[in-house]
Write a protein that holds these residues in place. Structure first.
Motif, PDB file in Angstrom:
ATOM      1  N   SER A  18      12.134  16.225  25.273  1.00 31.75           N
ATOM      2  CA  SER A  18      10.683  16.318  25.415  1.00 31.75           C
ATOM      3  C   SER A  18      10.284  17.423  26.376  1.00 31.75           C
ATOM      4  O   SER A  18      11.053  17.836  27.248  1.00 31.75           O
ATOM      5  CB  SER A  18      10.121  14.987  25.919  1.00 31.75           C
ATOM      6  OG  SER A  18      10.307  13.976  24.964  1.00 31.75           O
ATOM      7  N   LEU A  28       3.591  14.236  17.428  1.00 37.38           N
ATOM      8  CA  LEU A  28       2.884  13.070  17.954  1.00 37.38           C
ATOM      9  C   LEU A  28       1.636  12.787  17.123  1.00 37.38           C
ATOM     10  O   LEU A  28       1.315  11.634  16.849  1.00 37.38           O
ATOM     11  CB  LEU A  28       2.508  13.309  19.429  1.00 37.38           C
ATOM     12  CG  LEU A  28       1.908  12.140  20.198  1.00 37.38           C
ATOM     13  CD1 LEU A  28       2.822  10.918  20.173  1.00 37.38           C
ATOM     14  CD2 LEU A  28       1.631  12.551  21.643  1.00 37.38           C
ATOM     15  N   TYR A  32       7.166  10.559  23.052  1.00 41.17           N
ATOM     16  CA  TYR A  32       6.607  11.623  22.219  1.00 41.17           C
ATOM     17  C   TYR A  32       7.215  11.614  20.818  1.00 41.17           C
ATOM     18  O   TYR A  32       6.573  11.993  19.840  1.00 41.17           O
ATOM     19  CB  TYR A  32       6.882  12.994  22.839  1.00 41.17           C
ATOM     20  CG  TYR A  32       6.130  13.306  24.102  1.00 41.17           C
ATOM     21  CD1 TYR A  32       4.749  13.137  24.182  1.00 41.17           C
ATOM     22  CD2 TYR A  32       6.795  13.792  25.220  1.00 41.17           C
ATOM     23  CE1 TYR A  32       4.064  13.445  25.335  1.00 41.17           C
ATOM     24  CE2 TYR A  32       6.122  14.114  26.382  1.00 41.17           C
ATOM     25  CZ  TYR A  32       4.747  13.935  26.433  1.00 41.17           C
ATOM     26  OH  TYR A  32       4.058  14.245  27.579  1.00 41.17           O
ATOM     27  N   TRP A  72      -3.351   9.572  21.907  1.00 44.47           N
ATOM     28  CA  TRP A  72      -1.989   9.239  22.303  1.00 44.47           C
ATOM     29  C   TRP A  72      -1.846   7.714  22.368  1.00 44.47           C
ATOM     30  O   TRP A  72      -2.820   7.007  22.683  1.00 44.47           O
ATOM     31  CB  TRP A  72      -1.691   9.794  23.682  1.00 44.47           C
ATOM     32  CG  TRP A  72      -1.512  11.268  23.789  1.00 44.47           C
ATOM     33  CD1 TRP A  72      -2.093  12.240  23.032  1.00 44.47           C
ATOM     34  CD2 TRP A  72      -0.690  11.943  24.746  1.00 44.47           C
ATOM     35  NE1 TRP A  72      -1.696  13.476  23.453  1.00 44.47           N
ATOM     36  CE2 TRP A  72      -0.831  13.329  24.508  1.00 44.47           C
ATOM     37  CE3 TRP A  72       0.138  11.518  25.781  1.00 44.47           C
ATOM     38  CZ2 TRP A  72      -0.168  14.293  25.260  1.00 44.47           C
ATOM     39  CZ3 TRP A  72       0.797  12.469  26.538  1.00 44.47           C
ATOM     40  CH2 TRP A  72       0.649  13.838  26.279  1.00 44.47           C
TER      41      TRP A  72
END
Length: 277
Positions: A28, A247, A36, A168
């Motif tokens: 990541s 994502l 992620y 997110w």
């Protein structure tokens, strides 16, 4: 999904393993969180053993320090994880700062890689002298010194195309907020000073591919991928979407990565068992 912790050089690294087949380690970028890649890992688990981890000092891993962390430490952690969890060799995918770590790993520990995909490494030092994008890391460091992690984090997000257009996962967002001081205060100098070891990368005994997203043409974090590919004489590919398309839309990103990863591994005759039955 199997999760565990792995101890190396004074830190406990949280990592997650999904699927079976050839090992694929995913590194990541900023925030260093395994989360992620959760969606992409699920998509690829039918053909690969996908390993993700929280980088040292981030999220559920330990090892946070007030001292600057160099890239050699980041690469050593990835190498140790491959040796422990992946039987010594893995195809590596890295995004953003994770791509910088991947390039460092490939140059310093080539024996543990079967290939490398470096997606949008923000290696601004390879850009021409006088290019305004070369000041990115210095500008962000100054903002952090003046306004702290929140101010730097907001500006960082504003420079990244597509951020704010999707949500997110709540747990990932909370962990990221807790990682900002570690990112800007500890990890930033290592990323800021990165220059690829061109001689070592040219000599790598495995395939290396650089790439960037279709929506990121001209961005400071996408342009270096083209220059690095040119300098070391390796292929460059266009991925779908934005900097963190994995994502926003993991199924689309995984489809592109599946084709590339399978092609890279099959060059060595490492066809996943699922396809050999």
């Amino acid at each position: 999904m199997r999760s565990d912790v792995f101890e190396t050089d004074g830190a406990l690294l949280h990592h997650e393993v999904r699927g079976s087949g050839p090992a694929l380690l995913m590194i990541s970028g900023a925030g260093g969180d395994a989360g992620y890649y959760s969606g992409v890992a699920e998509e690829l688990a039918d053909a690969f053993t996908v390993i993700t981890y929280d980088r040292r000092g981030n999220s559920r891993s330990t090892g946070r320090s007030a001292e600057p962390m160099d890239l050699a430490q980041q690469a050593a952690d990835a190498r140790a994880l491959i040796e422990s969890v992946a039987d010594g060799r893995a195809l590596v995918f890295g995004n953003s700062a994770g791509a910088i770590i991947g390039l460092t790993l490939a140059a310093s520990h080539p024996q543990v890689l079967t290939g490398l995909v470096a997606h949008e490494p923000p290696a601004v030092n390879v850009l021409p002298d006088g290019d305004p994008d070369r000041s990115f890391f210095d500008d962000m460091a100054a903002l952090y010194a003046e306004g702290g992690g929140s101010a730097a984090g907001r500006r960082f997000a504003a420079t990244t195309r597509g951020e704010g257009t999707y949500r997110w996962p709540d747990d990932l967002w909370k962990r990221f907020l807790g990682n900002q001081d570690h990112l800007f205060g500890t990890e930033w100098p290592g990323f800021a000073g990165f220059l690829p070891d061109e001689a070592a990368l040219k000599a790598a005994p495995f395939p290396i591919v650089l790439g960037a997203g279709a929506a990121d043409r001209g961005a400071y974090y996408a342009r270096p991928s083209v220059e690095i590919a040119r300098r070391i004489g390796v292929p460059w590919v266009e991925f779908p979407g934005i900097h963190m398309e994995f994502l926003r839309n993991p199924a689309i990103f995984a489809a592109a990565l599946r084709v590339l990863a399978t092609q890279m591994l099959s060059r060595e005759g490492r066809v996943p068992e699922e396809w050999a039955r």
